[in-house]
Design a protein around this motif. Structure first.
Motif, PDB file in Angstrom:
ATOM      1  N   THR A   2      51.691  44.624  34.956  1.00 59.27           N
ATOM      2  CA  THR A   2      50.328  45.082  35.680  1.00 59.27           C
ATOM      3  C   THR A   2      50.602  46.182  36.331  1.00 59.27           C
ATOM      4  OG1 THR A   2      50.103  42.618  35.767  1.00 59.27           O
ATOM      5  CG2 THR A   2      48.675  44.086  37.157  1.00 59.27           C
ATOM      6  N   ILE A   3      49.437  47.212  35.925  1.00 63.33           N
ATOM      7  CA  ILE A   3      49.184  48.348  36.708  1.00 63.33           C
ATOM      8  C   ILE A   3      48.458  47.981  38.103  1.00 63.33           C
ATOM      9  CG2 ILE A   3      48.152  50.563  36.569  1.00 63.33           C
ATOM     10  CD1 ILE A   3      48.114  50.174  33.741  1.00 63.33           C
ATOM     11  N   VAL A  20      35.243  46.004  40.132  1.00 60.65           N
ATOM     12  CA  VAL A  20      34.954  44.902  39.331  1.00 60.65           C
ATOM     13  C   VAL A  20      35.390  45.028  37.714  1.00 60.65           C
ATOM     14  CG1 VAL A  20      32.802  43.784  38.028  1.00 60.65           C
ATOM     15  CG2 VAL A  20      32.813  43.910  40.919  1.00 60.65           C
ATOM     16  N   LEU A  21      35.244  46.365  37.477  1.00 58.28           N
ATOM     17  CA  LEU A  21      35.850  47.032  36.412  1.00 58.28           C
ATOM     18  C   LEU A  21      37.214  46.802  36.078  1.00 58.28           C
ATOM     19  CD1 LEU A  21      35.095  48.789  33.677  1.00 58.28           C
ATOM     20  CD2 LEU A  21      35.355  50.747  35.153  1.00 58.28           C
ATOM     21  N   VAL A  22      38.059  47.100  37.055  1.00 51.69           N
ATOM     22  CA  VAL A  22      39.536  47.257  36.982  1.00 51.69           C
ATOM     23  C   VAL A  22      40.136  45.853  37.051  1.00 51.69           C
ATOM     24  CG1 VAL A  22      41.779  47.922  38.161  1.00 51.69           C
ATOM     25  CG2 VAL A  22      39.765  49.460  38.121  1.00 51.69           C
ATOM     26  N   ASP A  23      39.457  45.063  37.794  1.00 53.25           N
ATOM     27  CA  ASP A  23      39.920  43.457  37.890  1.00 53.25           C
ATOM     28  C   ASP A  23      39.643  42.702  36.672  1.00 53.25           C
ATOM     29  OD1 ASP A  23      41.278  43.932  40.010  1.00 53.25           O
ATOM     30  OD2 ASP A  23      39.919  43.164  41.418  1.00 53.25           O
ATOM     31  N   SER A  24      38.686  43.441  35.996  1.00 51.35           N
ATOM     32  CA  SER A  24      38.665  42.648  34.449  1.00 51.35           C
ATOM     33  C   SER A  24      39.512  42.819  33.488  1.00 51.35           C
ATOM     34  CB  SER A  24      37.050  43.104  34.054  1.00 51.35           C
ATOM     35  OG  SER A  24      36.921  44.413  33.627  1.00 51.35           O
ATOM     36  N   GLU A  25      40.339  43.811  33.684  1.00 54.39           N
ATOM     37  CA  GLU A  25      41.192  44.143  32.663  1.00 54.39           C
ATOM     38  C   GLU A  25      42.675  43.323  32.856  1.00 54.39           C
ATOM     39  OE1 GLU A  25      40.769  46.535  29.785  1.00 54.39           O
ATOM     40  OE2 GLU A  25      38.652  45.724  30.669  1.00 54.39           O
ATOM     41  N   PRO A  26      43.124  42.674  31.895  1.00 51.70           N
ATOM     42  CA  PRO A  26      44.328  41.949  31.829  1.00 51.70           C
ATOM     43  C   PRO A  26      45.631  42.643  32.265  1.00 51.70           C
ATOM     44  CG  PRO A  26      43.989  42.106  29.683  1.00 51.70           C
ATOM     45  CD  PRO A  26      42.732  42.740  30.372  1.00 51.70           C
ATOM     46  N   GLU A  47      50.945  48.653  49.641  1.00 50.93           N
ATOM     47  CA  GLU A  47      50.713  47.760  48.452  1.00 50.93           C
ATOM     48  C   GLU A  47      51.383  48.366  47.338  1.00 50.93           C
ATOM     49  OE1 GLU A  47      49.055  45.135  49.031  1.00 50.93           O
ATOM     50  OE2 GLU A  47      48.248  46.034  51.169  1.00 50.93           O
ATOM     51  N   ARG A  48      52.228  49.406  47.232  1.00 50.88           N
ATOM     52  CA  ARG A  48      53.192  49.639  46.279  1.00 50.88           C
ATOM     53  C   ARG A  48      52.169  49.866  44.999  1.00 50.88           C
ATOM     54  NH1 ARG A  48      55.571  45.644  44.282  1.00 50.88           N
ATOM     55  NH2 ARG A  48      54.620  44.024  45.557  1.00 50.88           N
ATOM     56  N   ALA A  49      51.477  50.896  45.167  1.00 55.02           N
ATOM     57  CA  ALA A  49      50.425  51.114  44.021  1.00 55.02           C
ATOM     58  C   ALA A  49      50.868  51.841  43.055  1.00 55.02           C
ATOM     59  CB  ALA A  49      49.123  51.883  44.787  1.00 55.02           C
ATOM     60  N   ASP A  50      50.478  51.929  41.820  1.00 57.52           N
ATOM     61  CA  ASP A  50      50.948  52.665  40.575  1.00 57.52           C
ATOM     62  C   ASP A  50      50.137  53.806  40.494  1.00 57.52           C
ATOM     63  OD1 ASP A  50      53.329  51.074  40.120  1.00 57.52           O
ATOM     64  OD2 ASP A  50      51.739  49.653  39.080  1.00 57.52           O
TER      65      ASP A  50
END
Length: 227
Positions: A2-3, A20-26, A47-50
């Motif tokens: 997961t990105i 909303v857009l990003v969280d809609s992606e698996p 949060e160790r973001a990519d």
């Protein structure tokens, strides 16, 4: 995998739409939201973001400064920053790329473009909208007089470490061409091109292809031209 995406923008409504857009992606999730650059840097670590979607203009610490802080931190070497700009042509975009951003995207981009940009940045292999970014860099660098004084001597010297083939590939990368396109032009395999690109990045200290494009122009290897 997961990105992990961090949203940095001073407009809460825009952050909500992106979430909303990003969280809609698996294959991706929003791990944090920041309203200014300082908060973006802190949350990127915590949060160790990519991938960070970074607005250029924010109050306090702006996106450009935040990008420099993130890309200069060895502990965040895996993080990719995608700059968000209201206008496709923004004087700060070139500075952002020089600071280590992986590319840029207009806020008016289609949803699929944004999601694809996140995936490309997370993969770390390709420059976002290569032709568009190359053209933008060329346009701003062309504002100089085009003389040798416009070149960065330090950049030019580092090119001496490249082989002839690596220089050829670098020129093609600066032209906005993909690995497949370069392979066809040079009559080699895409894997060979990828190897040359990776070696050029290592020798020149470039984080990604975006940095290679900047180096190619700043060193004088490729001359800016505005049609």
């Amino acid at each position: 995998m997961t990105i992990r995406v961090l949203l940095a923008d001073d407009q809460a409504l825009l952050r909500s739409a992106f979430r909303v857009l990003v969280d809609s992606e698996p294959d991706m999730e929003v791990v944090g939201e920041a309203s200014d650059g300082a908060e973006a840097v802190r949350l990127t670590r915590d949060e160790r973001a990519d991938v960070v979607l970074m607005d250029i203009r924010m109050p306090g610490t702006d996106g450009l400064t935040a990008t420099r802080l993130i890309t200069a931190d060895p502990g965040l070497a895996h993080v990719r920053v995608v700059m968000l700009t209201t206008f496709e042509v923004d004087e700060y975009v070139v500075q952002s790329l020089r600071a280590g951003a992986s590319g840029f995207l207009g806020k008016g981009a289609e949803p699929e473009e944004l999601l694809n940009a996140i995936r490309i940045a997370a993969g770390g292999e390709a420059l976002l909208s290569p032709a568009a970014t190359k053209g933008l860099i060329a346009k701003f660098l062309a504002q100089g007089d085009g003389s040798d004084e416009q070149r960065d001597p330090a950049r030019a010297e580092r090119l001496d470490a490249l082989t002839g083939r690596e220089r050829e590939v670098l020129v093609q990368v600066a032209g906005g061409h993909s690995n497949d396109e370069i392979a066809e032009r040079l009559e080699v395999s895409p894997l060979t091109v990828k190897t040359h690109v990776n070696r050029a990045m290592a020798k020149l200290g470039a984080r990604d292809r975006a940095q290679l494009v900047v180096i190619a122009y700043e060193s004088g290897l490729v001359r800016p031209r505005v049609d």
